[in-house]
Design a protein around this motif. Structure first.
Motif, PDB file in Angstrom:
ATOM      1  N   ASP A 365      -0.524  -1.434  -0.989  1.00 56.69           N
ATOM      2  CA  ASP A 365      -1.755  -1.740  -1.732  1.00 56.69           C
ATOM      3  C   ASP A 365      -1.441  -1.787  -3.228  1.00 56.69           C
ATOM      4  OD1 ASP A 365      -1.620   0.844  -2.680  1.00 56.69           O
ATOM      5  OD2 ASP A 365      -3.159   1.620  -1.324  1.00 56.69           O
ATOM      6  N   LYS A 366      -2.489  -1.969  -4.025  1.00 57.42           N
ATOM      7  CA  LYS A 366      -2.228  -2.193  -5.453  1.00 57.42           C
ATOM      8  C   LYS A 366      -1.637  -0.975  -6.158  1.00 57.42           C
ATOM      9  CE  LYS A 366      -7.054  -1.369  -6.816  1.00 57.42           C
ATOM     10  NZ  LYS A 366      -7.113  -0.242  -5.857  1.00 57.42           N
ATOM     11  N   ASP A 367      -1.771   0.215  -5.544  1.00 60.50           N
ATOM     12  CA  ASP A 367      -1.168   1.410  -6.130  1.00 60.50           C
ATOM     13  C   ASP A 367       0.239   1.678  -5.587  1.00 60.50           C
ATOM     14  OD1 ASP A 367      -3.609   1.916  -7.451  1.00 60.50           O
ATOM     15  OD2 ASP A 367      -4.410   2.803  -5.604  1.00 60.50           O
ATOM     16  N   GLY A 368       0.717   0.787  -4.755  1.00 63.57           N
ATOM     17  CA  GLY A 368       2.057   0.952  -4.217  1.00 63.57           C
ATOM     18  C   GLY A 368       2.120   1.863  -2.993  1.00 63.57           C
ATOM     19  N   ASN A 369       0.974   2.210  -2.449  1.00 70.76           N
ATOM     20  CA  ASN A 369       0.963   3.006  -1.215  1.00 70.76           C
ATOM     21  C   ASN A 369       1.015   2.096   0.005  1.00 70.76           C
ATOM     22  OD1 ASN A 369       0.712   5.640  -2.362  1.00 70.76           O
ATOM     23  ND2 ASN A 369      -1.388   5.089  -2.934  1.00 70.76           N
ATOM     24  N   ASP A 371       0.129  -0.050   3.031  1.00 73.69           N
ATOM     25  CA  ASP A 371      -1.131  -0.652   3.460  1.00 73.69           C
ATOM     26  C   ASP A 371      -1.110  -0.703   4.993  1.00 73.69           C
ATOM     27  OD1 ASP A 371      -3.315  -2.203   4.014  1.00 73.69           O
ATOM     28  OD2 ASP A 371      -2.874  -3.731   2.504  1.00 73.69           O
TER      29      ASP A 371
END
Ligand code: ADP
Length: 427
Positions: A365-369, A371
């Motif tokens: 995802d956009k936070d790098g976690n 998905d």
């Protein structure tokens, strides 16, 4: 979020263009009747519906043998006398459009040369797709005519429409009913609102739809369809459809049970490409989808693969929806064997026949976690209909190894290490 609504409409359109048959469902429909004491009819064949012969012929010409799960209950309700209102929710590809098209075609009187059914869709392109279904199903019923209420379709002032079915976007439909009076809303018998979830994502559509609805007579049949049903959709639905019957069909759960998952350890994108070539050299891959994180990587990889002699299709974010649809259709028809795409671009798109999915980059995802949802949708198969599949994840750093581990933990399913110099094990 800006762009979100366009995305929803684009996704919905792509899924329509890709899909050429029903989604398999094992789930049962949930029905909530307006009058719980009235008997609930459900049909197992189209004959039971006593359709006009021309329409039955149209249905069979489309290759439909029996009603879909949702059609079994929705159709008798929609075709009942007196007409019943309906709110129906089921994922895309379960037969909603075909159902309300059949209802509209059944309720019009072709001898009356004025609009009797209104159908609103979120975008011009989606309206056009529904229009095509009306034309197909009404093929043997040519007396029934159709017109598109869409921006750009300019009519002469003061004219009255003769077509029985009007399909279009809410803004133009409203103008045609109130400002221009091309349509007499008091004569409408069926009002359909399609893709309610996509509809409310667009500023203004909700109000315009409600204003149209208010002009319609009390005994007009109101039908609303949606693929998803969050609270906002539900409250909108209740404003559009008074005294509704409600039908819901749960989305088929996706699982990783029938999927063999592997990962390959590399050090760079060049190494990942090499590993990919080794995999291609070792196993026969009918069709594969390859996901990359950026457009740049996707473009590069597509180039490298075609240099290796593969027939590659590239799906990229800067393409128009129509171009994207064309690419996906060619891939679906087997004209290309490899589809390279960015993570964002293919989100929410169903390409079921693909047996091999390669995550050239893992979905984050956009936070790098990790998905997880995207991972599952991309690789997972639904229910017991799912064919066995193969998923290969490319790992090229400590960070991506960490993501892979978290995905593995999340689903509690082992992702095996694959040695691309010795690939005997995967076939
Ligand atoms: P939805 O509106 O829920 O997305 P559609 O009505 O577009 O679903 O149907 C999905 C696909 O299945 C379409 O290609 C359609 O032609 C086909 N289809 C719909 N109803 C039937 C049926 N009863 N039998 C076979 N195919 C069907």
């Amino acid at each position: 979020k800006p762009g979100e609504n366009e995305n929803k409409a684009a996704q919905s359109l792509l899924n329509k263009l890709i899909r050429n048959n029903l989604v398999n469902t094992t789930n049962q429909v949930e029905v909530l009747q307006k009058d719980p004491n009235s008997p609930l009819y459900s049909v197992k064949s189209f004959e039971e519906l006593r359709l006009k012969p021309q329409l039955l012929q149209g249905v069979y010409a489309m290759g439909f043998n029996r009603p879909s799960k949702i059609q079994e209950t929705a159709l008798p309700m929609m075709l009942a006398e007196p007409p019943q209102n309906l709110i129906a929710q089921s994922q895309s590809g379960t037969g909603k459009t075909a159902a309300f098209v059949l209802a509209m075609l059944s309720h019009v009187d072709p001898n009356n040369k004025f609009p009797q059914c209104l159908c609103v869709s979120p975008t011009y392109e989606l309206a056009l797709q529904t229009g095509k279904v009306i034309e197909q199903m009404g093929k043997y019923y040519p007396e029934v005519q159709l017109v598109y209420a869409i921006r750009g379709n300019k009519l002469q002032r003061g004219m009255k429409l003769q077509e029985q079915i009007v399909i279009g976007t809410p803004g133009t439909m409203l103008d045609w009913c109130s400002k221009f009076k091309f349509i007499d809303p008091k004569k409408i018998k069926v009002f359909v609102l399609d893709e309610a979830d996509v509809m409310i994502a667009t500023q203004g559509h909700q109000d315009q739809s409600i204003r149209i609805q208010r002009m319609l007579p009390k005994n007009c049949q109101m039908l609303l369809f949606s693929a998803t049903f969050e609270e906002s959709v539900w409250s909108f639905a209740q404003r559009i459809v008074p005294e509704p019957n409600i039908i819901k069909l749960k989305r088929e759960e996706e699982t990783l049970d029938t999927i063999k998952q592997y990962y390959v350890l590399c050090n760079s994108k060049e190494e990942k490409f090499e590993a990919l070539c080794n995999i291609y050299g070792a196993i026969t891959i009918a069709q594969a989808m390859i996901f990359c994180h950026t457009r740049k990587t996707a473009g590069w990889l597509a180039g490298e693969l075609s240099r290796e002699g593969h027939q590659v299709a590239l799906l990229s974010g800067e393409m128009q929806v129509e171009q994207r649809a064309a690419v996906i259709e060619r891939f679906r028809d087997g004209k290309e064997k490899v589809l390279v795409t960015t993570n964002v671009c293919a989100r929410g798109i169903d390409v079921e026949q693909v047996s091999v999915v390669i995550n050239f980059d893992l979905p984050v995802d956009k936070d790098g976690n990790p998905d997880n949802e995207t991972y599952l949708h991309r690789i997972g198969r639904t229910g017991r209909f799912g064919k066995r599949g193969l998923a290969i994840n490319m790992v090229d750093s400590r960070m991506s190894m960490n993501i892979l581990n978290r995905i593995q933990e999340h689903f509690n399913k082992k992702i095996e290490k694959l040695n691309t110099d010795d690939l005997d094990e995967i076939e």
